[in-house]
Design a protein around this motif. Structure first.
Motif, short mmCIF file in Angstrom:
data_model
loop_
_atom_site.label_atom_id
_atom_site.label_comp_id
_atom_site.label_asym_id
_atom_site.label_seq_id
_atom_site.Cartn_x
_atom_site.Cartn_y
_atom_site.Cartn_z
N GLU A 16 0.84 -1.20 0.00
CA GLU A 16 0.00 0.00 0.00
C GLU A 16 0.87 1.25 0.00
O GLU A 16 0.60 2.20 -0.73
CB GLU A 16 -0.93 0.00 1.21
N GLU A 17 1.92 1.25 0.82
CA GLU A 17 2.83 2.40 0.85
C GLU A 17 3.51 2.58 -0.50
O GLU A 17 3.67 3.70 -0.97
CB GLU A 17 3.89 2.20 1.95
N GLU A 18 3.91 1.47 -1.11
CA GLU A 18 4.56 1.54 -2.41
C GLU A 18 3.60 2.11 -3.46
O GLU A 18 4.00 2.94 -4.29
CB GLU A 18 5.02 0.14 -2.82
N GLU A 21 1.82 6.71 -6.83
CA GLU A 21 0.82 7.70 -7.19
C GLU A 21 1.36 9.11 -7.03
O GLU A 21 1.12 9.98 -7.88
CB GLU A 21 -0.43 7.53 -6.32
N LYS A 22 2.11 9.36 -5.97
CA LYS A 22 2.67 10.69 -5.74
C LYS A 22 3.73 11.03 -6.77
O LYS A 22 3.82 12.18 -7.22
CB LYS A 22 3.23 10.78 -4.31
N ILE A 25 2.88 17.43 -12.80
CA ILE A 25 3.01 18.84 -12.40
C ILE A 25 4.27 19.49 -12.96
O ILE A 25 4.23 20.61 -13.46
CB ILE A 25 3.01 18.97 -10.86
N ILE A 26 5.37 18.78 -12.88
CA ILE A 26 6.67 19.33 -13.28
C ILE A 26 6.77 19.29 -14.81
O ILE A 26 6.57 18.24 -15.42
CB ILE A 26 7.83 18.52 -12.66
N PRO A 27 7.11 20.42 -15.44
CA PRO A 27 7.27 20.43 -16.90
C PRO A 27 8.36 19.44 -17.33
O PRO A 27 9.47 19.45 -16.81
CB PRO A 27 7.71 21.86 -17.21
N VAL A 84 13.10 8.90 -11.38
CA VAL A 84 12.75 9.40 -10.05
C VAL A 84 13.80 10.38 -9.53
O VAL A 84 13.45 11.46 -9.05
CB VAL A 84 12.57 8.22 -9.06
N ASP A 85 15.07 10.04 -9.62
CA ASP A 85 16.12 10.94 -9.11
C ASP A 85 16.12 12.27 -9.84
O ASP A 85 16.15 13.34 -9.23
CB ASP A 85 17.50 10.28 -9.24
#
Length: 118
Positions: A54-56, A61-62, A69-71, A78-79
């Motif tokens: 669930e945490e993963e 999702e985040k 959001i980020i162009p 990820v990094d």
């Protein structure tokens, strides 16, 4: 004399019924306790695994939300996404400061125009 001597077979036969009953009941109790502990441990491990999954899922999702959001975020790992996010936040903060300065400058101009009837 043969009837009075204890042979290994006779000893085993005579001890077997009287000693094996308590041993079997203790073994059965131990086995039940062990099975119960194992089932509790397995349930705990399953719950931990489910919580981790669930945490993963939440983290995924985040990250996907950040990528939207980020162009250019969709094309980043990820990094690189986190580095780009930090830079984007700094850029937004600079834009906010600039807007505040321009707003206060324009407000002063409007106030001066009002003073002079402009």
């Amino acid at each position: 004399m043969e009837g009075t001597l204890a042979t290994p077979d006779a000893t085993r036969r005579s001890l077997s019924p009287s000693c094996s009953a308590p041993v079997k009941s203790r073994a059965a109790g131990f086995e039940r306790r062990t099975k119960r502990r194992l089932s509790e441990t397995n349930a705990s491990v399953r719950e931990d695994r489910e919580e981790a999954e669930e945490e993963e899922d939440e983290v995924k999702e985040k990250i996907e939300a950040l990528q939207r959001i980020i162009p250019g975020g969709a094309a980043l790992g990820v990094d690189a996404l986190f580095e780009e996010t930090a830079g984007y936040i700094l850029s937004l903060q600079c834009q906010i400061k600039t807007i505040k300065v321009l707003t206060s400058f324009l407000q002063r101009i409007d106030q001066e125009d009002m003073k002079f009837g402009g």
